[in-house]
Design a protein around this motif. Sequence first.
Motif, short mmCIF file in Angstrom:
data_model
loop_
_atom_site.label_atom_id
_atom_site.label_comp_id
_atom_site.label_asym_id
_atom_site.label_seq_id
_atom_site.Cartn_x
_atom_site.Cartn_y
_atom_site.Cartn_z
N ARG A 112 23.48 48.62 50.03
CA ARG A 112 24.94 48.89 49.29
C ARG A 112 24.48 48.35 47.55
O ARG A 112 23.82 47.57 47.63
CB ARG A 112 25.86 48.11 49.76
N ILE A 113 25.33 48.95 46.88
CA ILE A 113 25.04 48.33 45.27
C ILE A 113 26.02 47.32 45.04
O ILE A 113 27.10 47.41 45.40
CB ILE A 113 25.47 49.66 44.56
N PRO A 114 25.38 46.22 44.83
CA PRO A 114 26.38 45.05 44.58
C PRO A 114 27.18 45.28 43.44
O PRO A 114 27.12 46.09 42.53
CB PRO A 114 25.13 44.03 44.25
N ARG A 115 28.47 44.86 43.68
CA ARG A 115 29.61 44.80 42.55
C ARG A 115 29.07 43.75 41.42
O ARG A 115 28.70 42.64 41.60
CB ARG A 115 30.79 44.64 43.10
N ASN A 116 29.56 44.24 40.18
CA ASN A 116 29.38 43.29 39.01
C ASN A 116 30.49 42.33 39.19
O ASN A 116 31.67 42.59 39.12
CB ASN A 116 29.72 44.23 37.82
N PRO A 117 30.25 40.92 39.39
CA PRO A 117 31.27 40.06 39.71
C PRO A 117 32.15 39.73 38.27
O PRO A 117 33.32 39.07 38.56
CB PRO A 117 30.53 38.77 40.19
N LEU A 118 31.70 40.29 37.19
CA LEU A 118 32.39 39.91 35.71
C LEU A 118 33.44 41.11 35.71
O LEU A 118 34.41 40.85 34.95
CB LEU A 118 31.60 39.70 34.84
N VAL A 119 33.61 42.08 36.46
CA VAL A 119 34.61 43.27 36.33
C VAL A 119 35.52 43.18 37.56
O VAL A 119 35.19 43.06 38.61
CB VAL A 119 33.85 44.54 36.26
N ASP A 120 36.95 43.06 37.08
CA ASP A 120 37.72 42.84 37.97
C ASP A 120 38.62 44.09 38.32
O ASP A 120 39.51 44.06 39.16
CB ASP A 120 38.95 42.10 37.64
N ASP A 121 38.31 45.19 37.51
CA ASP A 121 38.92 46.47 37.77
C ASP A 121 38.68 47.15 39.48
O ASP A 121 37.44 47.74 39.40
CB ASP A 121 38.59 47.71 36.84
N LEU A 168 37.03 51.03 39.81
CA LEU A 168 35.75 51.25 39.66
C LEU A 168 35.02 51.25 40.88
O LEU A 168 35.10 50.29 41.81
CB LEU A 168 35.25 50.50 38.48
N SER A 169 34.07 52.02 40.97
CA SER A 169 32.84 51.93 42.01
C SER A 169 32.15 51.06 41.78
O SER A 169 31.94 50.48 40.55
CB SER A 169 32.21 53.20 42.29
N ASN A 170 31.19 50.33 42.62
CA ASN A 170 30.39 49.49 42.42
C ASN A 170 29.37 49.67 41.55
O ASN A 170 29.09 49.03 40.38
CB ASN A 170 29.73 48.96 43.65
N ALA A 171 28.87 50.85 41.32
CA ALA A 171 27.84 51.42 40.47
C ALA A 171 28.47 51.28 38.97
O ALA A 171 27.90 51.22 38.13
CB ALA A 171 27.26 52.70 40.88
N ALA A 172 29.67 51.82 38.93
CA ALA A 172 30.32 52.00 37.65
C ALA A 172 30.65 50.64 37.01
O ALA A 172 30.98 50.62 35.85
CB ALA A 172 31.76 52.89 37.80
N THR A 173 30.48 49.60 37.57
CA THR A 173 30.75 48.23 37.20
C THR A 173 29.48 47.76 36.26
O THR A 173 29.66 46.67 35.72
CB THR A 173 31.40 47.11 38.26
#
Length: 164
Positions: free
Chosen positions: A108-117, A120-125
């Motif tokens: 899976r694509i890891p989520r950017n932990p700095l983005v709280d929205d 957004l999909s994980n890739a869009a972060t």
Amino acid sequence: MSRHAAPRSRGRGFTLIELLVTVVILSVLALAAMPMAELTVQRAKESELRSALRQIREGIDAYKREVDDGRIARKVTDTGYPPTLEILVTGVEDEKSPNKQKIYFLRRIPRNPLVDDPQLSNAATWGKRSYASPPEEPKAGDDVFDVYPTGGGVGLNGIAYRDW
């Protein structure tokens, strides 16, 4: 009753001043602990960020190695890097496999932990840098050469997250 009766004993409770002193001491301790708690949360996010960047970058590098080895079809004009992050998860047909099995690079694509929205999909972060863009001004393009954290901010090490 005798005149020399023992004086009445005072109640065993706390005085108002004792309670106020206790509350003040607890407040000072809580105020001292707040920055430590915030620091701990930031450290945890930064650790998660490092791990996510490492996973994605290893997936991108593995994709490039497979292209260079001829296991993934490549056009002459392609750089050999994946066209999207999602392809690392959905997989690509192995050209050397007789039954065209897929090669997967990430679960899976890891989520950017700095983005709280949450919308957004994980890739869009993640910000994406194409092979054609310079490192000082990363821009998306026809491929994904690298990723960087979006959302701004500076790490505990003094380096902007965007430069990690």
